[in-house]
Design a protein around this motif. Structure first.
Motif, PDB file in Angstrom:
ATOM      1  N   ALA A   1      81.925  49.172   7.507  1.00  0.00           N
ATOM      2  CA  ALA A   1      81.446  50.069   6.449  1.00  0.00           C
ATOM      3  C   ALA A   1      80.118  49.605   5.863  1.00  0.00           C
ATOM      4  CB  ALA A   1      82.493  50.174   5.343  1.00  0.00           C
ATOM      5  N   SER A   2      79.855  48.301   5.908  1.00  0.00           N
ATOM      6  CA  SER A   2      78.613  47.772   5.333  1.00  0.00           C
ATOM      7  C   SER A   2      77.377  48.219   6.110  1.00  0.00           C
ATOM      8  CB  SER A   2      78.661  46.244   5.276  1.00  0.00           C
ATOM      9  OG  SER A   2      78.662  45.680   6.574  1.00  0.00           O
TER      10      SER A   2
ATOM     11  N   GLY B   1      77.634  51.217   7.815  1.00  0.00           N
ATOM     12  CA  GLY B   1      77.866  52.640   7.984  1.00  0.00           C
ATOM     13  C   GLY B   1      76.758  53.489   7.393  1.00  0.00           C
ATOM     14  N   LYS B   2      76.302  53.127   6.203  1.00  0.00           N
ATOM     15  CA  LYS B   2      75.243  53.902   5.547  1.00  0.00           C
ATOM     16  C   LYS B   2      73.949  53.832   6.339  1.00  0.00           C
ATOM     17  CE  LYS B   2      73.079  54.621   1.036  1.00  0.00           C
ATOM     18  NZ  LYS B   2      72.974  54.142  -0.362  1.00  0.00           N
TER      19      LYS B   2
ATOM     20  N   GLN C   1      79.222  58.625   6.920  1.00  0.00           N
ATOM     21  CA  GLN C   1      79.645  58.890   5.553  1.00  0.00           C
ATOM     22  C   GLN C   1      80.993  58.243   5.237  1.00  0.00           C
ATOM     23  OE1 GLN C   1      77.543  60.398   3.459  1.00  0.00           O
ATOM     24  NE2 GLN C   1      76.104  60.551   5.185  1.00  0.00           N
ATOM     25  N   PHE C   2      81.261  58.063   3.936  1.00  0.00           N
ATOM     26  CA  PHE C   2      82.494  57.401   3.489  1.00  0.00           C
ATOM     27  C   PHE C   2      83.735  58.165   3.931  1.00  0.00           C
ATOM     28  CE2 PHE C   2      85.902  57.000   0.330  1.00  0.00           C
ATOM     29  CZ  PHE C   2      86.138  55.638   0.397  1.00  0.00           C
ATOM     30  N   HIS C   3      83.658  59.505   3.936  1.00  0.00           N
ATOM     31  CA  HIS C   3      84.864  60.276   4.269  1.00  0.00           C
ATOM     32  C   HIS C   3      85.303  60.051   5.712  1.00  0.00           C
ATOM     33  CE1 HIS C   3      81.718  63.167   5.597  1.00  0.00           C
ATOM     34  NE2 HIS C   3      82.599  63.488   6.519  1.00  0.00           N
TER      35      HIS C   3
ATOM     36  N   TYR D   1      82.458  43.508   1.358  1.00  0.00           N
ATOM     37  CA  TYR D   1      81.629  44.710   1.503  1.00  0.00           C
ATOM     38  C   TYR D   1      80.438  44.679   0.548  1.00  0.00           C
ATOM     39  CZ  TYR D   1      80.166  49.568   1.028  1.00  0.00           C
ATOM     40  OH  TYR D   1      79.419  50.717   0.956  1.00  0.00           O
TER      41      TYR D   1
ATOM     42  N   THR E   1      87.195  46.683   8.332  1.00  0.00           N
ATOM     43  CA  THR E   1      86.666  47.873   7.671  1.00  0.00           C
ATOM     44  C   THR E   1      85.441  47.549   6.836  1.00  0.00           C
ATOM     45  OG1 THR E   1      88.906  48.797   7.562  1.00  0.00           O
ATOM     46  CG2 THR E   1      87.245  49.799   6.152  1.00  0.00           C
ATOM     47  N   SER E   2      85.473  46.441   6.097  1.00  0.00           N
ATOM     48  CA  SER E   2      84.338  46.081   5.233  1.00  0.00           C
ATOM     49  C   SER E   2      83.105  45.745   6.057  1.00  0.00           C
ATOM     50  CB  SER E   2      84.709  44.905   4.327  1.00  0.00           C
ATOM     51  OG  SER E   2      85.064  43.764   5.086  1.00  0.00           O
TER      52      SER E   2
ATOM     53  N   PHE F   1      85.340  57.075   7.163  1.00  0.00           N
ATOM     54  CA  PHE F   1      86.180  55.881   7.083  1.00  0.00           C
ATOM     55  C   PHE F   1      87.521  56.209   6.438  1.00  0.00           C
ATOM     56  CE2 PHE F   1      81.931  54.064   7.421  1.00  0.00           C
ATOM     57  CZ  PHE F   1      82.134  53.075   8.358  1.00  0.00           C
ATOM     58  N   ALA F   2      87.507  57.070   5.419  1.00  0.00           N
ATOM     59  CA  ALA F   2      88.759  57.476   4.769  1.00  0.00           C
ATOM     60  C   ALA F   2      89.666  58.196   5.758  1.00  0.00           C
ATOM     61  CB  ALA F   2      88.452  58.376   3.572  1.00  0.00           C
TER      62      ALA F   2
END
Length: 268
Positions: A28-29, A31-32, A37-39, A162, A24-25, A41-42
């Motif tokens: 996500a790194s 992802g931006k 967006q963060f949601h 991350y 995930t880290s 991944f959530a």
């Protein structure tokens, strides 16, 4: 005895959580950079937890499939799917920004699918491990405490990875992520082969080497390396072959993709 149970719980849960947080880290790194967006991944994490619960609750039925090798088959399929998703994502991550923008939805699926599938598998194992103590006569408290400690350590390591990655320059970050994901993906593919060997789907051969004397697989470091690199002290020949082939396929895919990408740019 209680101290041993506490330590065992920490190591087991940490190993499972670390596989998820590492994946995930890393994803996500970037992802931006890709506009994810963060949601998203959530939502992937919540979906993975839900599937993990359903998988664990129906494990007895699943295990009876395919002549009582259902669990091995399903887990190996999950692992292979994770490898394919990560391999495709790594290859597409080598595209130019304009092409990646056009493939944003596909890349988002390739990013989130491995998280959901990894959490389904690892989360179900954690659930089954903890739940087994609630249905037995063994002490539950040290296992619960150990599980919480192991989870917190794993989440902390994931957070450190991350933030360390997002503090790097973009080009360096992408290089690190691509290399780390390639190694992680091949380790996951090797684990799938191990499961098929356990189910007697593949013919077993003597291990190529035994590094238990130097680094035991059930030691704390060995368990962590298993989570990160798919380390095994006594790997079967098929595992090593698949690991190397999996890595070569990713490298070949990246080279071919870059070649045709540059050729298309020249033609345009």
């Amino acid at each position: 005895m209680i101290n041993n149970m506490l330590l065992t719980a920490i190591i087991i849960v940490l190993r499972e959580v670390l596989e998820i947080t590492l994946l995930t880290s890393l994803l996500a790194s970037v992802g931006k950079y890709l506009g994810i967006q963060f949601h998203h991944f959530a939502l992937a994490l919540l979906s993975g937890l839900a599937f993990a619960y359903l998988y664990a609750e129906n494990l007895s039925t699943i295990s009876e499939l395919f002549d009582y090798t259902g669990q091995e088959w399903i887990n190996s399929i999950l692992q292979i799917t994770i490898y394919v998703s990560l391999a495709c994502f790594i290859i597409l991550l080598c595209s130019n920004p304009h092409r990646m923008n056009n493939l944003k939805r596909l890349m988002m699926c390739l990013m989130l699918m491995p998280i959901v599938l990894a959490l389904t598998r690892e989360g179900s194992e954690i659930y089954i491990y903890i739940d087994s103590f609630f249905h037995g006569n063994r002490p539950v408290f040290p296992v619960v405490v150990g599980s919480i400690i192991g989870s917190c350590i794993g989440l902390s390591i994931g957070a450190l990875i991350y933030y360390a990655l997002i503090s790097c320059p973009l080009e360096k970050r992408l290089t690190i992520v691509k290399c780390a994901l390639a190694v992680t993906a091949c380790g996951i593919l090797s684990q799938a082969v191990s499961l098929l060997l356990q189910a007697d789907v593949l013919h077993s051969y003597p291990a190529l080497w035994n590094s238990s004397e130097y680094l035991a697989e059930d030691s704390a470091i060995g368990q962590l390396l298993y989570a990160i690199l798919g380390y095994e002290a006594t790997p079967a020949p098929q595992q090593v072959i698949v690991y190397v082939v999996g890595l070569l396929l990713i490298i070949s895919g990246v080279v071919i993709h870059k070649y045709y990408g540059s050729k298309r740019a020249i033609d345009v």
